[in-house]
Design an enzyme around this catalytic site. Structure first.
Site, PDB file in Angstrom:
ATOM      1  N   MET A   1      35.631  73.733 141.676  1.00 16.05           N
ATOM      2  CA  MET A   1      35.037  74.836 142.431  1.00 16.05           C
ATOM      3  C   MET A   1      33.640  74.457 142.925  1.00 16.05           C
ATOM      4  O   MET A   1      32.869  75.342 143.341  1.00 16.05           O
ATOM      5  CB  MET A   1      34.982  76.107 141.580  1.00 16.05           C
ATOM      6  CG  MET A   1      36.381  76.580 141.165  1.00 16.05           C
ATOM      7  SD  MET A   1      36.476  78.327 140.792  1.00 16.05           S
ATOM      8  CE  MET A   1      35.304  78.444 139.452  1.00 16.05           C
ATOM      9  N   GLY A   2      33.295  73.172 142.868  1.00 13.36           N
ATOM     10  CA  GLY A   2      32.009  72.743 143.400  1.00 13.36           C
ATOM     11  C   GLY A   2      30.852  72.990 142.442  1.00 13.36           C
ATOM     12  O   GLY A   2      31.067  73.240 141.262  1.00 13.36           O
TER      13      GLY A   2
ATOM     14  N   HIS B   1      28.669  68.782 138.494  1.00 10.20           N
ATOM     15  CA  HIS B   1      27.800  68.211 137.461  1.00 10.20           C
ATOM     16  C   HIS B   1      28.512  66.997 136.870  1.00 10.20           C
ATOM     17  O   HIS B   1      29.599  66.618 137.333  1.00 10.20           O
ATOM     18  CB  HIS B   1      27.490  69.272 136.395  1.00 10.20           C
ATOM     19  CG  HIS B   1      28.700  69.970 135.853  1.00 10.20           C
ATOM     20  ND1 HIS B   1      29.677  69.317 135.120  1.00 10.20           N
ATOM     21  CD2 HIS B   1      29.122  71.255 135.958  1.00 10.20           C
ATOM     22  CE1 HIS B   1      30.616  70.171 134.786  1.00 10.20           C
ATOM     23  NE2 HIS B   1      30.318  71.350 135.288  1.00 10.20           N
TER      24      HIS B   1
ATOM     25  N   HIS C   1      32.341  67.173 136.129  1.00 13.07           N
ATOM     26  CA  HIS C   1      33.220  66.953 137.285  1.00 13.07           C
ATOM     27  C   HIS C   1      33.224  65.466 137.681  1.00 13.07           C
ATOM     28  O   HIS C   1      34.258  64.906 138.017  1.00 13.07           O
ATOM     29  CB  HIS C   1      32.723  67.736 138.506  1.00 13.07           C
ATOM     30  CG  HIS C   1      32.663  69.222 138.316  1.00 13.07           C
ATOM     31  ND1 HIS C   1      31.484  69.912 138.271  1.00 13.07           N
ATOM     32  CD2 HIS C   1      33.638  70.147 138.193  1.00 13.07           C
ATOM     33  CE1 HIS C   1      31.722  71.205 138.133  1.00 13.07           C
ATOM     34  NE2 HIS C   1      33.027  71.383 138.083  1.00 13.07           N
TER      35      HIS C   1
ATOM     36  N   GLN D   1      41.213  83.746 141.287  1.00 11.18           N
ATOM     37  CA  GLN D   1      41.070  83.570 139.840  1.00 11.18           C
ATOM     38  C   GLN D   1      39.874  84.323 139.265  1.00 11.18           C
ATOM     39  O   GLN D   1      39.600  84.234 138.078  1.00 11.18           O
ATOM     40  CB  GLN D   1      41.029  82.080 139.463  1.00 11.18           C
ATOM     41  CG  GLN D   1      39.773  81.340 139.860  1.00 11.18           C
ATOM     42  CD  GLN D   1      39.906  79.847 139.596  1.00 11.18           C
ATOM     43  OE1 GLN D   1      40.660  79.133 140.265  1.00 11.18           O
ATOM     44  NE2 GLN D   1      39.193  79.355 138.600  1.00 11.18           N
TER      45      GLN D   1
ATOM     46  N   ASP E   1      38.168  73.522 129.789  1.00 12.38           N
ATOM     47  CA  ASP E   1      39.069  74.645 130.053  1.00 12.38           C
ATOM     48  C   ASP E   1      40.424  74.302 129.435  1.00 12.38           C
ATOM     49  O   ASP E   1      41.407  74.042 130.142  1.00 12.38           O
ATOM     50  CB  ASP E   1      39.169  74.874 131.556  1.00 12.38           C
ATOM     51  CG  ASP E   1      37.808  75.180 132.148  1.00 12.38           C
ATOM     52  OD1 ASP E   1      37.321  76.302 131.967  1.00 12.38           O
ATOM     53  OD2 ASP E   1      37.201  74.268 132.753  1.00 12.38           O
TER      54      ASP E   1
ATOM     55  N   MET F   1      28.678  70.902 129.642  1.00 10.18           N
ATOM     56  CA  MET F   1      28.229  71.085 131.024  1.00 10.18           C
ATOM     57  C   MET F   1      29.109  72.113 131.718  1.00 10.18           C
ATOM     58  O   MET F   1      30.322  72.141 131.504  1.00 10.18           O
ATOM     59  CB  MET F   1      28.275  69.763 131.763  1.00 10.18           C
ATOM     60  CG  MET F   1      27.227  68.827 131.226  1.00 10.18           C
ATOM     61  SD  MET F   1      26.983  67.464 132.340  1.00 10.18           S
ATOM     62  CE  MET F   1      25.806  66.532 131.378  1.00 10.18           C
TER      63      MET F   1
HETATM   64  P1  AMP Z   1      35.402  74.074 137.756  1.00 10.78           P
HETATM   65  O1  AMP Z   1      34.701  73.570 138.957  1.00 10.78           O
HETATM   66  O2  AMP Z   1      34.493  74.716 136.753  1.00 10.78           O
HETATM   67  O3  AMP Z   1      36.636  74.872 138.069  1.00 10.78           O
HETATM   68  O4  AMP Z   1      35.927  72.786 137.007  1.00 10.78           O
HETATM   69  C1  AMP Z   1      36.703  71.818 137.664  1.00 10.78           C
HETATM   70  C2  AMP Z   1      37.258  70.880 136.644  1.00 10.78           C
HETATM   71  O5  AMP Z   1      36.187  70.252 135.935  1.00 10.78           O
HETATM   72  C3  AMP Z   1      38.117  71.592 135.572  1.00 10.78           C
HETATM   73  O6  AMP Z   1      39.235  70.787 135.270  1.00 10.78           O
HETATM   74  C4  AMP Z   1      37.172  71.701 134.420  1.00 10.78           C
HETATM   75  O7  AMP Z   1      37.826  71.768 133.167  1.00 10.78           O
HETATM   76  C5  AMP Z   1      36.393  70.407 134.552  1.00 10.78           C
HETATM   77  N1  AMP Z   1      35.127  70.504 133.834  1.00 10.78           N
HETATM   78  C6  AMP Z   1      34.202  71.476 133.933  1.00 10.78           C
HETATM   79  N2  AMP Z   1      33.183  71.261 133.071  1.00 10.78           N
HETATM   80  C7  AMP Z   1      33.479  70.118 132.405  1.00 10.78           C
HETATM   81  C8  AMP Z   1      32.845  69.360 131.380  1.00 10.78           C
HETATM   82  N3  AMP Z   1      31.684  69.737 130.861  1.00 10.78           N
HETATM   83  N4  AMP Z   1      33.454  68.252 130.949  1.00 10.78           N
HETATM   84  C9  AMP Z   1      34.652  67.853 131.464  1.00 10.78           C
HETATM   85  N5  AMP Z   1      35.302  68.508 132.435  1.00 10.78           N
HETATM   86  C10 AMP Z   1      34.736  69.631 132.900  1.00 10.78           C
END
Ligand code: AMP
Length: 294
Positions: A27-28, A31, A34, A58, A147, A181
């Site tokens: 979702m951008g 960090h 990602h 979502q 997640d 993160m």
């Molecule tokens: P999001 O942008 O928050 O939807 O996350 C995108 C992907 O990055 C998802 O598969 C998350 O589980 C993964 N993600 C987010 N934070 C972390 C983290 N601290 N360590 C590893 N993967 C992460």
């Protein structure tokens, strides 16, 4: 690095890619967590596709859809530096045009934990991820342990709907002091940021107790409650000790691997964290073998 905003261009670009393709949906507001997914995908594939889409379906009513941090130029710079081949940045109306009415629903494993706390959340996730799989046709898709239930739900969807791809789980990337993160960490004030280390502290104390032989799920939950309660700015929303394969809440002592997960509110941030028990399973191999696998 190609940056693509439309479905026709994406399909055309995908047709031009040969070899093994890795997909990293995000979702951008990127960090290191990602970027670690992108690095693992880069190492294991001939081409890497990253998607950046703050998926409205979502988010529930009253959630942070509009406040969610966004930084497309910064994100693209970071992905370029990781050697990503293609970034897909659709708009909501492209993904959900007028008349859209088809959703993917995973049942039992999507109903507890985040599914119970955020009704409709996983239906939004599975629907958008199924669309992204159809659009990008990856051989492997990379998701974070952070997640964990999402991984279990998506593994179920991939098995049930015969998507020809592998779900790869990457261990949670943490700040130096242990905080997982998250794009939502941006919501924390500096005082709250200090307080937020209580989540990883709670996981550590409970993990140590488990590794020393504590197997009572209720006792493990109580450890987490006590550690979180020690931090004035933290409010526990839920703590769960569940079977790591089925996500069924554990009532009895068992030697099956467990998923210890929690949601804690710190200021306006809703923070998630989790660990597999035994602690030694929090690796690529351990997660691949035990999270969402019966
Ligand atoms: P999001 O942008 O928050 O939807 O996350 C995108 C992907 O990055 C998802 O598969 C998350 O589980 C993964 N993600 C987010 N934070 C972390 C983290 N601290 N360590 C590893 N993967 C992460």
């Amino acid at each position: 690095m190609q940056v693509i905003e439309t479905i026709d261009t994406l399909r055309e670009a995908r047709r031009g890619i040969s070899g093994r393709v890795g997909l990293v949906p995000t979702m951008g507001a990127l960090h290191e967590g990602h970027l670690e997914l992108a690095r693992v995908a880069r190492a294991e594939n001939d081409a890497v596709i990253v998607t950046i889409f703050v998926n409205p379906t979502q988010f529930g009513p009253g959630e942070d859809l509009h406040a969610y941090p966004r930084d497309l130029p910064g994100d693209l710079d970071k992905l370029r530096a990781e050697g990503v081949d293609l970034v897909f940045t659709p708009t909501p109306v492209l993904m959900y045009p007028e008349g859209f009415q088809t959703y993917v629903t995973v049942e039992t494993v999507a109903q507890g934990l985040e599914g119970a706390a955020r009704p409709g959340h996983f239906q939004g996730v599975t629907t958008v991820v199924a669309k992204l799989f159809n659009l990008t046709q990856p051989d492997a898709a990379y998701f974070g342990q952070k997640d964990a239930q999402q991984v279990v739900v998506l593994r179920r969807m991939v098995a049930d709907l015969n998507f020809p791809l592998e779900i790869v789980v990457v261990p949670t990337v943490r700040e130096a002091d242990g905080l997982a993160m998250s794009s939502r960490n941006a919501y924390l004030t500096s005082e709250e940021r200090e307080a937020a280390i209580v989540l990883s502290k709670a996981l550590e104390v409970a993990g140590t107790a488990y590794d020393k032989g504590e197997r009572q799920p209720e006792f493990l939950r109580r450890i987490v409650k006590a550690v979180i309660a020690s931090e004035r700015l933290a409010e526990l929303e839920y703590v769960s000790v569940a079977d790591a394969g089925s996500l069924e809440e554990s009532q009895d002592v068992s030697d099956s691997p467990l998923l210890l997960s929690m949601v804690v509110r710190v200021g306006r941030a809703r923070l998630l964290d989790n660990a597999l028990l035994p602690v030694a399973y929090n690796t690529r191999a351990g997660l691949s073998e035990h999270l969402g696998k019966p």
